[in-house]
Design an enzyme around this catalytic site. Structure first.
Site, PDB file in Angstrom:
ATOM      1  N   ALA A   1       0.884  -1.167   0.143  1.00  0.00           N
ATOM      2  CA  ALA A   1      -0.120   0.072  -0.011  1.00  0.00           C
ATOM      3  C   ALA A   1       1.053   1.373  -0.039  1.00  0.00           C
ATOM      4  O   ALA A   1       2.079   1.326   0.511  1.00  0.00           O
ATOM      5  CB  ALA A   1      -1.007   0.114   1.372  1.00  0.00           C
ATOM      6  N   ASP A   2       0.219   2.226  -0.451  1.00  0.00           N
ATOM      7  CA  ASP A   2       1.025   3.665  -0.292  1.00  0.00           C
ATOM      8  C   ASP A   2      -0.026   4.707  -0.004  1.00  0.00           C
ATOM      9  O   ASP A   2      -1.325   4.653  -0.342  1.00  0.00           O
ATOM     10  CB  ASP A   2       1.476   3.756  -1.618  1.00  0.00           C
ATOM     11  CG  ASP A   2       2.781   4.990  -1.593  1.00  0.00           C
ATOM     12  OD1 ASP A   2       3.719   4.701  -0.872  1.00  0.00           O
ATOM     13  OD2 ASP A   2       2.148   6.253  -1.775  1.00  0.00           O
TER      14      ASP A   2
END
Ligand SMILES: Cc1cn([C@H]2C[C@H](O)[C@@H](COP(=O)(O)OP(=O)(O)OP(=O)(O)O)O2)c(=O)[nH]c1=O
Length: 244
Positions: free
Chosen positions: A117-118
């Site tokens: 994820a970011d």
């Protein structure tokens, strides 16, 4: 998302937890009795291996919150520099994809599912990643003070037959911050390693006057979307949660 920062780190098996499956509801039969051994083994055999591609303790904690314990945690080493003119949503989606791909390469065959994820804070087209230093954190906080901004978190799940992705956007309003509040916050050090230079789950929770969207996405991993991605791709969730 500090520009060009690469992460280091080796595979960190979640060790006893992952190996024994003791606290992963996806891997437990629930009774712990000898009689239940066969059903437990059968259930475990059908659960794909899950690798979390992240150095963020928050992402691991958020997964634990819904009872998911990855078999391994392998931080992604990628260049996080935004492309020229790259828009925030495009950037965050690309980062999540690249993190997952880098971790899948590092994990090699048999990685199973790879989750990455970011998260970025953005105001207009301006991306506020992880501040490089206190001066940049101060600049971010003055920019966010008394205004609304958005937080985008992209999640990418690499499956044997391809990638699945979700982008979750949340609107956040920050109260007007005084110089004294910003100075104190900078001294706290909480801003370090946080997109936009603040942590809603920490002291900065007192700065946030409104949030529309996903709280867990702001902290780094949108749980509703992540749970749906996992469940939809063969990783059973039982929602038993961690032991009380
Ligand atoms: C806005 C906000 C961000 N954050 C965090 C979530 C992310 O960990 C971080 C943004 O940086 P990311 O690059 O998304 O993640 P990371 O470098 O911490 O970890 P990874 O190894 O998975 O790439 O900011 C908070 O913890 N609270 C907040 O309120």
């Amino acid at each position: 998302m500090s520009a060009g920062r690469a992460r280091t780190g080796a595979t960190v098996p979640t060790g006893e937890v992952g190996a024994a499956g003791a606290s992963s509801p996806a891997r437990t039969g629930g009774t712990g009795s000898a009689d239940a051994a066969a059903p437990v083994a059968d259930a475990a055999a059908s659960v794909p291996r899950l690798v979390l591609g992240s150095a963020s303790p928050r992402r691991l904690d958020l997964l634990a919150q819904i009872g998911v314990v990855p078999d391994a945690v392998l931080p992604a080493e990628i260049d996080e520099t935004p492309g020229p003119g790259e828009l925030p949503r495009d950037y965050v989606a690309r980062m999540a994809r690249e993190k997952a791909a880098a971790v899948a390469r590092a994990a090699g065959d048999g990685a199973g599912l790879v989750l990455a994820a970011d998260t970025v804070v953005f105001a207009g087209r301006r991306i506020l990643g992880k501040p490089a230093d206190a001066a940049e954190a101060a600049a971010f906080l003055y920019l966010l003070s008394g205004r609304r901004h958005r937080v985008a978190t992209a999640v990418c799940l690499l499956c044997p037959d391809g990638a699945r992705a979700r982008l979750v956007e949340t609107r956040v309003r920050m109260k007007r911050l005084s110089d004294a509040e910003i100075s104190a916050y900078l001294r706290s050090g909480e801003w370090r390693g946080k997109a936009g230079g603040y942590a809603i789950q920490g002291i900065a929770g007192a700065f946030v006057s409104e949030i529309i969207g996903s709280y867990t996405a702001v902290v780094g991993l949108p749980l509703a979307e992540t749970a749906a991605l996992l469940a939809g791709n063969g990783y059973p969730l039982r929602f038993e949660g961690p032991a009380a």
